[in-house]
Scaffold this motif. Structure first.
Motif, mmCIF file in Angstrom:
data_model
loop_
_atom_site.group_PDB
_atom_site.id
_atom_site.type_symbol
_atom_site.label_atom_id
_atom_site.label_comp_id
_atom_site.label_asym_id
_atom_site.label_seq_id
_atom_site.Cartn_x
_atom_site.Cartn_y
_atom_site.Cartn_z
ATOM 1 N N GLU A 1 14.256 -32.664 -7.287
ATOM 2 C CA GLU A 1 12.861 -32.376 -7.085
ATOM 3 C C GLU A 1 11.904 -33.364 -6.217
ATOM 4 O OE1 GLU A 1 9.141 -30.428 -9.697
ATOM 5 O OE2 GLU A 1 10.754 -31.425 -10.520
ATOM 6 N N LYS A 2 11.151 -33.131 -5.667
ATOM 7 C CA LYS A 2 10.333 -34.051 -5.068
ATOM 8 C C LYS A 2 8.973 -33.709 -5.153
ATOM 9 C CE LYS A 2 13.434 -34.854 -0.977
ATOM 10 N NZ LYS A 2 13.674 -34.842 0.469
ATOM 11 N N THR A 3 8.083 -35.002 -5.092
ATOM 12 C CA THR A 3 6.740 -34.822 -5.377
ATOM 13 C C THR A 3 5.848 -34.387 -4.096
ATOM 14 O OG1 THR A 3 6.158 -37.073 -4.947
ATOM 15 C CG2 THR A 3 6.570 -36.668 -7.327
ATOM 16 N N PRO A 4 4.810 -33.879 -4.013
ATOM 17 C CA PRO A 4 4.300 -33.205 -2.897
ATOM 18 C C PRO A 4 3.923 -34.403 -2.015
ATOM 19 C CG PRO A 4 3.080 -32.370 -4.935
ATOM 20 C CD PRO A 4 3.987 -33.222 -5.272
ATOM 21 N N ASP A 5 3.798 -35.711 -2.481
ATOM 22 C CA ASP A 5 3.500 -36.892 -1.531
ATOM 23 C C ASP A 5 4.952 -37.265 -0.814
ATOM 24 O OD1 ASP A 5 1.113 -37.193 -2.177
ATOM 25 O OD2 ASP A 5 1.454 -38.580 -3.900
ATOM 26 N N GLU A 6 6.053 -37.086 -1.547
ATOM 27 C CA GLU A 6 7.294 -37.255 -0.895
ATOM 28 C C GLU A 6 7.726 -36.251 -0.008
ATOM 29 O OE1 GLU A 6 9.362 -39.678 -4.556
ATOM 30 O OE2 GLU A 6 9.841 -37.593 -4.353
ATOM 31 N N MET A 7 7.249 -35.150 -0.027
ATOM 32 C CA MET A 7 7.478 -33.714 0.940
ATOM 33 C C MET A 7 6.855 -34.063 2.186
ATOM 34 S SD MET A 7 7.655 -30.814 -1.785
ATOM 35 C CE MET A 7 7.725 -29.367 -0.829
ATOM 36 N N GLN A 8 5.621 -34.476 2.116
ATOM 37 C CA GLN A 8 4.864 -34.430 3.155
ATOM 38 C C GLN A 8 4.097 -35.664 3.576
ATOM 39 O OE1 GLN A 8 2.781 -30.571 2.640
ATOM 40 N NE2 GLN A 8 3.569 -29.673 4.644
ATOM 41 N N ASP A 9 3.643 -36.083 4.643
ATOM 42 C CA ASP A 9 2.661 -37.225 4.952
ATOM 43 C C ASP A 9 1.441 -36.587 4.915
ATOM 44 O OD1 ASP A 9 1.445 -39.398 5.493
ATOM 45 O OD2 ASP A 9 2.177 -39.711 7.667
ATOM 46 N N VAL A 10 0.460 -36.937 4.076
ATOM 47 C CA VAL A 10 -1.046 -36.356 3.733
ATOM 48 C C VAL A 10 -1.648 -36.812 5.082
ATOM 49 C CG1 VAL A 10 -2.927 -36.200 2.343
ATOM 50 C CG2 VAL A 10 -0.550 -36.754 1.369
ATOM 51 N N THR A 11 -1.431 -38.038 5.654
ATOM 52 C CA THR A 11 -2.262 -38.514 6.808
ATOM 53 C C THR A 11 -2.149 -37.514 7.790
ATOM 54 O OG1 THR A 11 -0.656 -40.061 7.444
ATOM 55 C CG2 THR A 11 -2.347 -40.818 5.878
ATOM 56 N N GLN A 12 -1.121 -36.867 7.846
ATOM 57 C CA GLN A 12 -0.864 -35.898 9.038
ATOM 58 C C GLN A 12 -1.155 -34.477 9.143
ATOM 59 O OE1 GLN A 12 0.224 -37.440 11.820
ATOM 60 N NE2 GLN A 12 0.358 -39.258 10.692
#
Length: 488
Positions: A263-274
């Motif tokens: 399981e990955k955290t939302p931050d690990e799944m996507q780059d928020v800055t993009q």
């Protein structure tokens, strides 16, 4: 006049139970400016009751569906008369009004041209044998006709009692047949109060969780474990809880108690800055859901719950084995089921469990009664079972001798016996070992030899084989014995 609490008045957008003259209850959501239909009892406008206090009864009295507060007559004593029902025959011919006349009265009542009380009076006046009935029969007749033609309704505030009674009559399977008397006992056994921390497995569509949250009053924590992807707490929405009370209810799926390794955290799944637009909104939703699950996990693993309440379709033993470690010592354990037989095996398991004390299986029985002056009696029909409760108390974490099982007690006794045996053998070995010879001088050795000779001499003289007794020694015999020993 003091201002009313918002929870004490009827507000728009809330769930309301409407009790009609026939004693049937209808659940509605009040919308400002709307009209509410009650079938043959007429229609009223929602704005006529919004902002008013709970507990009043209203009467629909004209063609425009206007309402006014209805004040029913008080209960009075029924006066005994000489009339009896001996010669009364239950025959439709005793009513002078025809079926068409009664239908015309009903239509006039729906139009608001006649009130319910006026219709009942017309039926009474046209009844040929009404005056021959006893006073009790007359009162019963008027009550029966009033339930048909009175256009009176009563808004009922949703509470644990009213919601439970509504669903128990309408759809008892939805709440797993838990009746109000059983629910009240569950609340009492669980010792629920403001500020407590509860662990709940609720398969009654949220009936138990709603009752607990109402009793806690927005103070404390309720962690509900559910099966599947979404919690099935449909009844919570009927209670009109404020946000403070809703925040005390936390939920966690059985499938997400332990975090998967991949399981990955939302931050690990996507780059928020993009992220932008809808993608960013979706990220915030996932992050919020993730934080809710993490907070519920933390609450569970912290433990020290004040009570464990189980009302599940699954075998209770499997649930208790998983959740008992999270409950603090000297806290109640309550298990509910619709049938008593389903809890017998769980009761046996509890008696063998060293962590639980004094399991008790109870089943309540309830029957309604009519309470009127001179007419008090139990009702002819009653309900079936209201469910059974299995209660116990979790003992403290430090086990005592009384809390050990027979196998554990025998193992401890064997271990103590082996320890005592080993200690005894060590002591015997130490006492049997020879002590080291002391170092002495030549003079000391001579003195010791003389003392040993005197001891041998004394023991030789003082023993007698015939009597095995010690005889006194005189001086002459002693001197002769000493000379003989020296010569030898």
């Amino acid at each position: 006049m003091a201002a009313l609490n918002p929870s004490d008045i009827i507000n728009a957008g809330e769930h309301v139970f409407i009790k009609m003259p026939s004693d049937n209850v209808k659940c509605i959501v009040l919308k400002a400016g709307s009209s509410v239909s009650l079938g043959k009892f007429g229609t009223f406008k929602a704005n006529d009751i919004i902002g008013h206090a709970w507990g009043n009864s209203y009467e629909i009295y004209d063609r425009d569906s206007k309402t006014r507060v209805y004040h029913p007559e008080g209960i009075s004593e029924v006066e005994e008369t000489a009339n009896n029902n001996r010669e009364i025959v239950d025959d439709p011919s005793s009513q002078k009004l025809t079926l068409d006349d009664i239908k015309a009265l009903k239509s006039e009542g729906l139009k608001g041209e006649l009130t319910g009380e006026e219709i009942v009076n017309k039926l009474k006046e046209s009844h040929a044998t009404f005056d021959k009935k006893t006073a009790y029969s007359q009162a019963k007749y008027l009550q029966k006709k009033g339930k048909k033609f009175h256009k009176v309704f009563t808004p009922i505030k949703p509470t644990a009692y009213s919601v439970n009674e509504y669903f128990y009559v309408k759809n008892p399977a939805k709440i797993r047949d838990i009746r109000m008397d059983t629910l009240s006992q569950l609340l009492s056994y669980s010792n629920v109060h403001s500020g407590c921390k509860l662990l709940v497995v609720d398969d009654t569509q949220g009936m138990i969780v709603s009752a607990l949250a109402e009793r806690m009053g927005g103070k404390g924590t309720i962690l509900g474990l559910y099966d599947g992807d979404n919690p099935h707490y449909d009844i919570v929405k009927y209670m009109n809880f404020n946000q403070e009370t809703l925040d005390t209810i936390k939920v966690l799926s059985w499938l997400r108690i332990h975090r998967p390794a991949d399981e990955k955290t939302p931050d690990e799944m996507q780059d928020v800055t993009q992220l932008t637009g809808k993608d960013l909104e979706g990220y915030h939703r996932r992050l919020k859901a993730y934080n809710i699950v993490e907070e519920s996990r933390k609450t569970l693993f912290e433990g020290n719950f004040d009570a464990l309440i189980v009302a599940s379709q699954y075998q209770p033993e499997s649930i208790l084995e998983k959740l008992l470690p999270y409950v603090a010592g000297s806290r109640p354990i309550i298990v509910y089921h619709g049938t008593k037989e389903a809890l017998l095996e769980t009761s046996t398991w509890m008696r063998k469990c060293p962590d639980l004390l004094a399991p008790q299986l109870t089943e309540s029985w309830l029957r309604k009664s009519q309470v009127l002056p001179g007419r008090t009696h139990p009702e002819m029909s009653t309900w079936g079972t209201g469910g059974s409760l299995l209660t116990a108390t979790k003992v403290i974490d430090q086990p005592v001798q009384a809390a050990l099982t027979k196998r554990e007690r025998l193992a401890m006794e064997k271990k103590n016996a082996e320890a005592k045996k080993l200690k005894r053998a060590r002591e015997e070995a130490e006492s049997a070992a020879p002590s080291p010879a002391p170092v002495v001088s030549a003079e000391d050795a001579t003195n010791v030899a003389i003392e040993e000779e005197e001891v041998i001499m004394t023991t030789t003289i003082t023993t007698t084989t015939s009597t095995s007794t010690i005889e006194p020694i005189d001086d002459d015999n002693e001197s002769r014995s000493v000379k003989r020993v020296k010569q030898e």
